[in-house]
Design a protein around this motif. Structure first.
Motif, mmCIF file in Angstrom:
data_model
loop_
_atom_site.group_PDB
_atom_site.id
_atom_site.type_symbol
_atom_site.label_atom_id
_atom_site.label_comp_id
_atom_site.label_asym_id
_atom_site.label_seq_id
_atom_site.Cartn_x
_atom_site.Cartn_y
_atom_site.Cartn_z
ATOM 1 N N ARG A 102 26.544 74.274 -8.163
ATOM 2 C CA ARG A 102 25.927 75.142 -7.252
ATOM 3 C C ARG A 102 24.917 74.333 -6.532
ATOM 4 N NH1 ARG A 102 21.274 78.747 -7.461
ATOM 5 N NH2 ARG A 102 20.286 76.601 -6.434
ATOM 6 N N ARG A 103 25.367 74.226 -4.870
ATOM 7 C CA ARG A 103 24.128 72.976 -4.161
ATOM 8 C C ARG A 103 23.125 74.321 -3.486
ATOM 9 N NH1 ARG A 103 27.281 68.611 -4.159
ATOM 10 N NH2 ARG A 103 29.357 68.892 -4.761
ATOM 11 N N ASP A 104 22.113 73.504 -3.692
ATOM 12 C CA ASP A 104 20.779 74.036 -2.941
ATOM 13 C C ASP A 104 20.424 74.526 -0.979
ATOM 14 O OD1 ASP A 104 19.703 75.893 -5.287
ATOM 15 O OD2 ASP A 104 18.681 73.363 -6.268
ATOM 16 N N ASN A 105 20.734 72.667 -0.718
ATOM 17 C CA ASN A 105 20.733 73.117 0.469
ATOM 18 C C ASN A 105 22.061 72.803 1.283
ATOM 19 O OD1 ASN A 105 21.084 71.954 2.915
ATOM 20 N ND2 ASN A 105 19.287 70.657 2.209
ATOM 21 N N PRO A 106 22.453 74.155 2.403
ATOM 22 C CA PRO A 106 23.730 74.043 2.711
ATOM 23 C C PRO A 106 23.727 72.773 3.440
ATOM 24 C CG PRO A 106 21.855 75.539 4.084
ATOM 25 C CD PRO A 106 20.995 74.517 2.604
ATOM 26 N N HIS A 107 22.732 72.455 4.009
ATOM 27 C CA HIS A 107 24.184 71.208 4.872
ATOM 28 C C HIS A 107 23.880 70.106 4.557
ATOM 29 C CE1 HIS A 107 22.915 74.591 7.501
ATOM 30 N NE2 HIS A 107 21.661 74.782 7.161
ATOM 31 N N GLU B 63 16.082 70.628 9.659
ATOM 32 C CA GLU B 63 15.715 71.381 8.081
ATOM 33 C C GLU B 63 14.629 73.094 7.562
ATOM 34 O OE1 GLU B 63 14.020 67.834 6.105
ATOM 35 O OE2 GLU B 63 16.415 67.257 5.902
ATOM 36 N N GLY B 64 14.408 73.423 8.705
ATOM 37 C CA GLY B 64 13.456 73.889 8.454
ATOM 38 C C GLY B 64 12.110 74.739 9.643
ATOM 39 N N ARG B 65 11.273 75.328 9.624
ATOM 40 C CA ARG B 65 10.673 75.869 10.580
ATOM 41 C C ARG B 65 9.380 75.943 9.877
ATOM 42 N NH1 ARG B 65 9.586 76.807 15.935
ATOM 43 N NH2 ARG B 65 7.552 78.407 16.259
ATOM 44 N N HIS B 66 8.358 75.625 10.415
ATOM 45 C CA HIS B 66 6.383 75.693 10.132
ATOM 46 C C HIS B 66 6.154 76.947 10.877
ATOM 47 C CE1 HIS B 66 3.381 74.907 8.208
ATOM 48 N NE2 HIS B 66 3.644 73.102 7.804
ATOM 49 N N GLN B 67 6.153 77.689 10.874
ATOM 50 C CA GLN B 67 5.665 79.360 11.520
ATOM 51 C C GLN B 67 3.996 78.795 11.673
ATOM 52 O OE1 GLN B 67 8.519 81.026 12.532
ATOM 53 N NE2 GLN B 67 7.306 81.782 14.056
ATOM 54 N N ALA B 68 3.362 78.350 11.281
ATOM 55 C CA ALA B 68 1.477 78.613 11.548
ATOM 56 C C ALA B 68 1.608 77.397 12.208
ATOM 57 C CB ALA B 68 1.005 78.058 9.317
ATOM 58 N N GLY C 153 4.388 76.521 14.674
ATOM 59 C CA GLY C 153 4.871 76.931 15.805
ATOM 60 C C GLY C 153 6.158 75.345 15.608
ATOM 61 N N GLN C 154 5.856 75.014 14.569
ATOM 62 C CA GLN C 154 7.142 73.806 15.150
ATOM 63 C C GLN C 154 8.827 74.118 13.769
ATOM 64 O OE1 GLN C 154 4.522 70.281 13.828
ATOM 65 N NE2 GLN C 154 3.911 70.335 15.912
ATOM 66 N N TRP C 155 9.504 73.253 15.009
ATOM 67 C CA TRP C 155 10.426 73.035 13.290
ATOM 68 C C TRP C 155 10.023 71.774 13.162
ATOM 69 C CZ3 TRP C 155 13.998 76.951 12.727
ATOM 70 C CH2 TRP C 155 14.049 78.468 14.274
ATOM 71 N N THR D 299 11.690 80.090 19.200
ATOM 72 C CA THR D 299 10.919 79.800 17.895
ATOM 73 C C THR D 299 10.892 80.766 16.607
ATOM 74 O OG1 THR D 299 9.719 81.791 19.334
ATOM 75 C CG2 THR D 299 9.344 79.401 20.059
ATOM 76 N N GLY D 300 12.262 81.343 16.870
ATOM 77 C CA GLY D 300 12.173 82.583 15.727
ATOM 78 C C GLY D 300 13.492 81.855 14.810
ATOM 79 N N GLY D 301 13.206 82.663 13.390
ATOM 80 C CA GLY D 301 14.072 83.043 12.467
ATOM 81 C C GLY D 301 14.574 81.453 11.999
ATOM 82 N N GLY D 302 16.007 81.495 11.839
ATOM 83 C CA GLY D 302 16.520 79.916 11.502
ATOM 84 C C GLY D 302 17.034 79.842 12.062
ATOM 85 N N ALA D 303 17.068 80.364 13.220
ATOM 86 C CA ALA D 303 18.177 79.970 14.373
ATOM 87 C C ALA D 303 18.631 77.697 14.644
ATOM 88 C CB ALA D 303 17.701 80.311 16.100
ATOM 89 N N LEU D 304 17.370 77.641 14.480
ATOM 90 C CA LEU D 304 18.320 75.976 14.725
ATOM 91 C C LEU D 304 18.104 74.723 13.369
ATOM 92 C CD1 LEU D 304 15.382 75.490 17.352
ATOM 93 C CD2 LEU D 304 18.093 75.898 17.514
ATOM 94 N N ILE D 305 17.810 75.910 12.052
ATOM 95 C CA ILE D 305 18.007 75.075 10.412
ATOM 96 C C ILE D 305 19.829 74.613 11.361
ATOM 97 C CG2 ILE D 305 18.293 74.775 8.236
ATOM 98 C CD1 ILE D 305 15.431 77.300 8.767
ATOM 99 N N GLY D 306 19.834 73.122 10.282
ATOM 100 C CA GLY D 306 20.756 72.857 10.547
ATOM 101 C C GLY D 306 21.758 71.689 11.347
#
Ligand code: SF4
Length: 428
Positions: A126-131, A372-377, A379-381, A398-405
């Motif tokens: 069961r893999r934790d990271n999807p990428h 790998e993620g988004r640092h919302q505070a 404003g950086q990926w 700038t929103g959600g997880g659109a770029l992750i992976g």
């Protein structure tokens, strides 16, 4: 490797009909996976087990897995009587069978034998990271570094067949994973036990050729088995990430000999030259232990000189601390704690200055990152480069997880000792 062992244990149990829950409080079976690489691991495990004690009366089963389980063995039952299962990693193939014994009424079950030639090779993980997915290619260790408990806790070296590694890599690519990290205590000591007889360099080449795989990493390499063919394979295929982690432990050949590391400083430096003279530019990282018994100020200075010579991109540094079941235990713990602490600080300060310079060299360059993620505070990926640096960046999205992976080109605009900052660019 412990993280990945947990993934495999969870996957195996889920395939047998268990389901995973969020907290120990809601579980019927609690398995506590342990690592003894750090000092006082046993005390931490027993104090954590103490916290679980209140739950024990409610019909829950408790088990301890991993290195502390192997090291402490049945003593765990004496100190934590609510524990019913104690198993080291060499016994995980028998885990299902051990749980059946418990569920059919056995009060205590152990899996502590190190006498195995099997690997924990399971299709259920069961893999934790999807990428990014880990693949263990070799387990255990046949070396005997004087400070290390791994040969005792993880047993002898066992490699998986190349066919089994390749079919796992192909399956992961089909499932959408794009980065594979090959794992082993001595990953580059890999020897295919099947008639194909691939060595590690051949395995690297073949895994990198699996369609859909964009990045391949490996950890951890032993310098003695780090052969030139590995650098040649990396030079030929950019899917193999431009990062080599090559733990040196000390810059003094005398200390290396008493650590039983099986190489001298010169032999280590020959490997560094292969990497530095290669066609591609590689990031090199390492592990260092300060304060090993008998390390004189001159030996420590030799380690500092090595840092100047190699110019590592990053390093993990540790103060020596004695471990049960290791050869160094008989050497005593001769260097005072304050002296070890002082050496550690000097080493880290020197490395910090090197990292500041090396990272600053990258300002203006364009690096491909896996998002790998988004640092919302901020404003950086959050991105990771092939050289294994964190590169945080801005992007019009700038929103959600659109770029992750996704894999994106990013221009480096600022640098610090431990990470880079940049902005997404369009490459034409
Ligand atoms: S090579 Fe040495 S440090 Fe690495 S796992 Fe084996 S004994 Fe431990």
């Amino acid at each position: 490797m412990n993280v990945h062992d947990s993934e495999k244990v969870i996957g195996t149990l889920m395939a047998q009909g268990y389901s995973q829950v969020e907290t120990p409080e809601t579980a019927g079976l609690v398995l506590y996976n342990t690592c003894s690489i750090r000092d006082k691991a046993e005390q931490k495990v027993f104090s954590r087990l103490q916290n679980f004690k209140r739950e024990a009366g409610k019909g829950k089963i408790f088990g301890v897995l991993g290195c502390v389980a192997q090291q402490e063995g049945e003593k765990i039952f004496d100190r934590a009587p609510h524990v019913s299962l104690v198993a080291g990693s060499a016994s995980y193939t028998r885990l299902g069978e051990m749980l059946v014994q418990l569920e059919s009424g056995n009060r205590r079950v152990t899996g502590l034998s190190l006498d195995t030639d099997e690997t924990f090779d399971t299709p259920f993980t069961r893999r934790d990271n999807p990428h990014r997915a880990y693949i263990t290619i070799i387990e255990g260790c046949d070396k005997s570094c004087a400070y290390c408990v791994v040969p005792f806790t993880r047993g002898p070296e066992r490699s998986r067949t190349s066919e089994s590694v390749m079919s796992e890599a192909r399956r992961l690519a089909e499932q959408g994973f794009t980065e594979i990290q090959l794992l082993g205590q001595n990953v580059n000591s890999y020897r295919d036990p099947s008639p194909a007889r691939w060595d590690f360099a051949m395995l690297l080449r073949r895994v990198a050729d699996v369609p859909g795989i964009r990045r391949v990493r490996y950890t951890t390499s032993h310098p003695r088995d780090f052969v030139r063919a590995i650098v040649d394979a990396m030079d030929e295929n950019e899917v193999l990430c431009d990062h080599v982690h090559l733990p040196v432990q000390s810059g003094s050949s005398k200390v290396l000999a008493s650590m039983d590391r099986l190489y001298t400083r010169d032999e280590y430096m020959r490997r560094i030259e292969w990497i530095r003279n290669a066609r591609r530019r590689y990031s090199i990282t390492t592990d260092i232990i300060v304060g090993f018994p008998g390390e004189t100020p001159e030996d420590f200075q030799a380690t500092l000189d090595l840092l100047d010579e190699v110019q590592y991109d990053s390093l993990f540094s540790f103060k020596y601390s004695p471990r049960p079941n290791t050869a160094a235990l008989a050497m005593g713990d001769k260097i005072a704690e304050e002296e070890k602490q002082q050496r550690l600080l000097i080493l880290q300060e020197k490395q910090r200055a090197i990292q500041i310079r090396r990272n600053a060299d990258l300002i203006g360059s364009v690096q491909e990152v896996l998002v790998e993620g988004r640092h919302q505070a901020l404003g950086q990926w959050i991105g990771r480069t092939s050289s294994n640096r964190t590169l945080n960046f801005t992007h019009s999205e700038t929103g959600g997880g659109a770029l992750i992976g996704k894999y994106l080109p990013v221009r480096v605009t600022r640098s610090g000792p431990n990470s880079l900052v940049g902005e997404s660019v369009t490459v034409v």
